[in-house]
Design an enzyme around this catalytic site. Structure first.
Site, PDB file in Angstrom:
ATOM      1  N   SER A  86      74.918  24.452 -81.125  1.00  0.00           N
ATOM      2  CA  SER A  86      74.468  24.243 -79.879  1.00  0.00           C
ATOM      3  C   SER A  86      74.638  23.156 -79.100  1.00  0.00           C
ATOM      4  O   SER A  86      76.026  22.492 -79.414  1.00  0.00           O
ATOM      5  CB  SER A  86      72.859  24.514 -79.417  1.00  0.00           C
ATOM      6  OG  SER A  86      72.634  24.614 -78.449  1.00  0.00           O
ATOM      7  N   HIS A 190      72.225  29.913 -74.082  1.00  0.00           N
ATOM      8  CA  HIS A 190      73.566  30.663 -74.666  1.00  0.00           C
ATOM      9  C   HIS A 190      73.489  32.298 -74.026  1.00  0.00           C
ATOM     10  O   HIS A 190      73.964  33.153 -75.115  1.00  0.00           O
ATOM     11  CB  HIS A 190      73.523  30.559 -76.302  1.00  0.00           C
ATOM     12  CG  HIS A 190      73.749  28.938 -76.500  1.00  0.00           C
ATOM     13  ND1 HIS A 190      74.763  28.471 -76.340  1.00  0.00           N
ATOM     14  CD2 HIS A 190      72.753  28.373 -77.193  1.00  0.00           C
ATOM     15  CE1 HIS A 190      74.350  27.273 -76.633  1.00  0.00           C
ATOM     16  NE2 HIS A 190      73.391  27.198 -77.193  1.00  0.00           N
TER      17      HIS A 190
END
Length: 305
Positions: A86, A190
């Protein structure tokens, strides 16, 4: 082959930066970064409570700063491969020489602010599923309207969506899942919920002048090695709203012949996954400066091998 990795949001804990700032020059370096991005990283890394550093706009720059600081404390790192989970991908981009430290921190500051704004539109979050079959879990999440935002491998998937959807998941877990654990993040990262942040990050990225990676950079979009600095940045922008496929990254590490993996501060999460998914690969997590000597020994062992 040495792999250097950087963790994502949720790895931060109150005061975790304190011992690192005791290293020579560290406090001055972090103070300069703080001035550059308009955020007091020293305060948030040493004195702020858990709620304060859970704020996306704070947590993300803090994690990138910690990763850069701990890697610098190792000295020259002969890493063959770099990757990040991430927001850790921005840290990895700095490791690869795609961005300098200031550019990386400026970008992550904009990323954190944009994602915080997107997260404020609706009450959303993320929860980790422990155990179970990935295909079964993914299908079940779809029925609940949730997104498999992180496919981490080693039997772990992170679901993201509204708080109502996550509450339904806790009551109706997929077959084989042992536990559902809420994560310390402030939004459904996400996923499509982050689409507004993608536009703002794309605008911020126009000011960057990325260089091509100096080492193998593995993207968490699909586990593929990326050789163009411009493509690295394009992927950094898009991954805000795309699932993280850490399972594919670890598959690439294995294919490339990884023999050792070091996770920068605040390490622990990615080394835990690697221990289960990459048997035979030596792992080390940089949690405090007390781990530096062991990390240097591992790096030296890798170099001599």
């Amino acid at each position: 082959m040495l792999v250097l990795v950087a963790p994502g949001q949720g790895a931060q804990t109150p005061g975790f930066l304190t011992p690192w700032l005791e290293l020579p020059g560290a406090a001055d370096r972090v103070a300069a970064w703080s001035d550059a991005i308009g955020l007091d990283l020293v305060h948030y890394g040493t004195q702020a409570d858990a709620d304060a550093i859970r704020d996306t706009a704070v947590a993300q720059p803090l994690l990138v700063a910690a990763g850069l600081l701990s890697a610098a404390a190792l000295g020259d790192i002969a890493a063959d491969v770099v990757a990040g989970h991430s927001v850790g991908e921005i840290t990895a981009a700095a490791f690869a020489g795609v961005l300098d430290d200031t550019a990386a921190l400026t970008l992550v500051r904009r990323r954190g602010l944009a994602m915080a704004e997107a997260a404020a539109i609706a009450e959303t979050g993320m929860s980790a599923l422990l155990g179970g079959d990935p295909d079964v879990s993914t299908a079940h999440l779809g029925k609940l309207g949730l997104t498999p935002a992180n496919v981490n491998g080693a039997g772990q998937i992170v679901a993201a969506g509204t708080m109502e959807q996550l509450a339904a998941l806790s009551e109706d877990m997929p077959e084989g899942v042992r536990k559902v654990v809420p994560l310390k993040v402030a939004g459904a990262f996400h996923t499509h919920h982050m689409a507004p942040a993608v536009e703002k990050l794309a605008e911020a990225a126009k000011a960057l002048s990325p260089a091509d990676p100096k080492v193998t950079y593995v993207s968490n979009r699909d586990g593929r090695a990326v050789h163009s600095g411009a493509e690295v940045v394009e992927r950094l922008v898009g991954q805000v709203a795309n699932p993280v496929r850490w399972d594919l990254c670890m598959g690439t590490f294995k294919e490339l012949g990884a023999t050792a993996l070091v996770e920068v501060c605040p390490g622990g999460t990615l080394t835990g996954l690697a221990k289960r998914a990459l048997p035979g690969v030596k792992t080390l997590a940089l949690k405090t400066p007390d781990d530096l000597d062991a990390a240097r020994e591992l790096i030296a062992e890798h170099a001599s091998a």
